[in-house]
Design a protein around this motif. Structure first.
Motif, mmCIF file in Angstrom:
data_model
loop_
_atom_site.group_PDB
_atom_site.id
_atom_site.type_symbol
_atom_site.label_atom_id
_atom_site.label_comp_id
_atom_site.label_asym_id
_atom_site.label_seq_id
_atom_site.Cartn_x
_atom_site.Cartn_y
_atom_site.Cartn_z
ATOM 1 N N LYS A 25 84.067 -46.595 36.376
ATOM 2 C CA LYS A 25 83.880 -45.511 35.412
ATOM 3 C C LYS A 25 84.720 -44.296 35.801
ATOM 4 O O LYS A 25 85.348 -43.667 34.944
ATOM 5 C CB LYS A 25 82.395 -45.127 35.312
ATOM 6 N N LYS A 43 79.652 -36.035 35.403
ATOM 7 C CA LYS A 43 79.752 -37.103 34.406
ATOM 8 C C LYS A 43 79.177 -38.416 34.921
ATOM 9 O O LYS A 43 78.476 -39.126 34.182
ATOM 10 C CB LYS A 43 81.211 -37.299 33.993
ATOM 11 N N LEU A 44 79.457 -38.752 36.175
ATOM 12 C CA LEU A 44 78.947 -40.007 36.734
ATOM 13 C C LEU A 44 77.438 -39.972 36.921
ATOM 14 O O LEU A 44 76.754 -40.969 36.660
ATOM 15 C CB LEU A 44 79.653 -40.316 38.059
ATOM 16 N N LYS A 47 75.753 -40.580 33.768
ATOM 17 C CA LYS A 47 75.812 -42.005 33.405
ATOM 18 C C LYS A 47 74.773 -42.820 34.162
ATOM 19 O O LYS A 47 74.656 -44.023 33.967
ATOM 20 C CB LYS A 47 77.210 -42.578 33.681
#
Length: 162
Positions: A25, A43-44, A47
């Motif tokens: 990712k 962002k990770l 997720k």
């Protein structure tokens, strides 16, 4: 025949699977555009990847030179140059808001203004604000909010009105 797996092996296997997915990712996001460490971490985590996994992945990407706050800051500054007329203090605060360290931000902004004249950008901002009908205190407040020193803004406004 009964199959028994060691719980530690199962956890390590799921951990390496999560690490591989987080790495995939991260690489996907980096392929689109430069990312800063703080932004990519956010962002990770959004997720669903664990903080420890994300930290390890980001460390590895930095070690390999695939993730760089310095490169991100330079790319971000160059993208802001198009259509935005902002001074030193505004650019520094915007980079700080993106999680870029003061040292990296200062170096990037210094490099940016060694290539592009801050006073020229300030004059362009003054013309832009004058064209919008701003004047007096509102004009000066807009110039200072855009990151220019009061002294530089006053000189630019005077030149633009001449």
């Amino acid at each position: 025949m009964e199959c028994q797996e060691n719980p530690a092996e199962i956890q390590q296997s799921s951990s390496s699977t999560e690490t591989a997915a987080a790495l995939q990712k991260a690489l996907s996001l980096l392929a689109r555009c430069e990312q800063c460490r703080a932004g990519l971490e956010r962002k990770l985590i959004l997720k669903g990847f664990g903080k420890e996994i994300v930290s390890g992945v980001l460390d590895a990407l930095e070690e390999k030179g695939l993730l760089s706050d310095e490169r991100f800051a330079q790319a971000w500054l160059n993208s802001r140059r198009i259509g935005h007329y902002e001074g030193r203090s505004r650019l520094l605060s915007e980079l700080a808001a993106r999680g870029i360290s003061k040292e990296v931000s200062k170096d990037a902004v210094d490099g940016f203004f060694s290539e592009f004249d801050e006073e020229e950008i300030c004059r362009a901002a003054a013309k832009k604000f004058l064209a919008r009908g701003l004047e007096g205190e509102k004009l000066m407040a807009s110039m200072v909010r855009a990151g220019f020193s009061y002294k530089m803004a006053a000189a630019a406004v005077k030149d633009a009105q001449a």
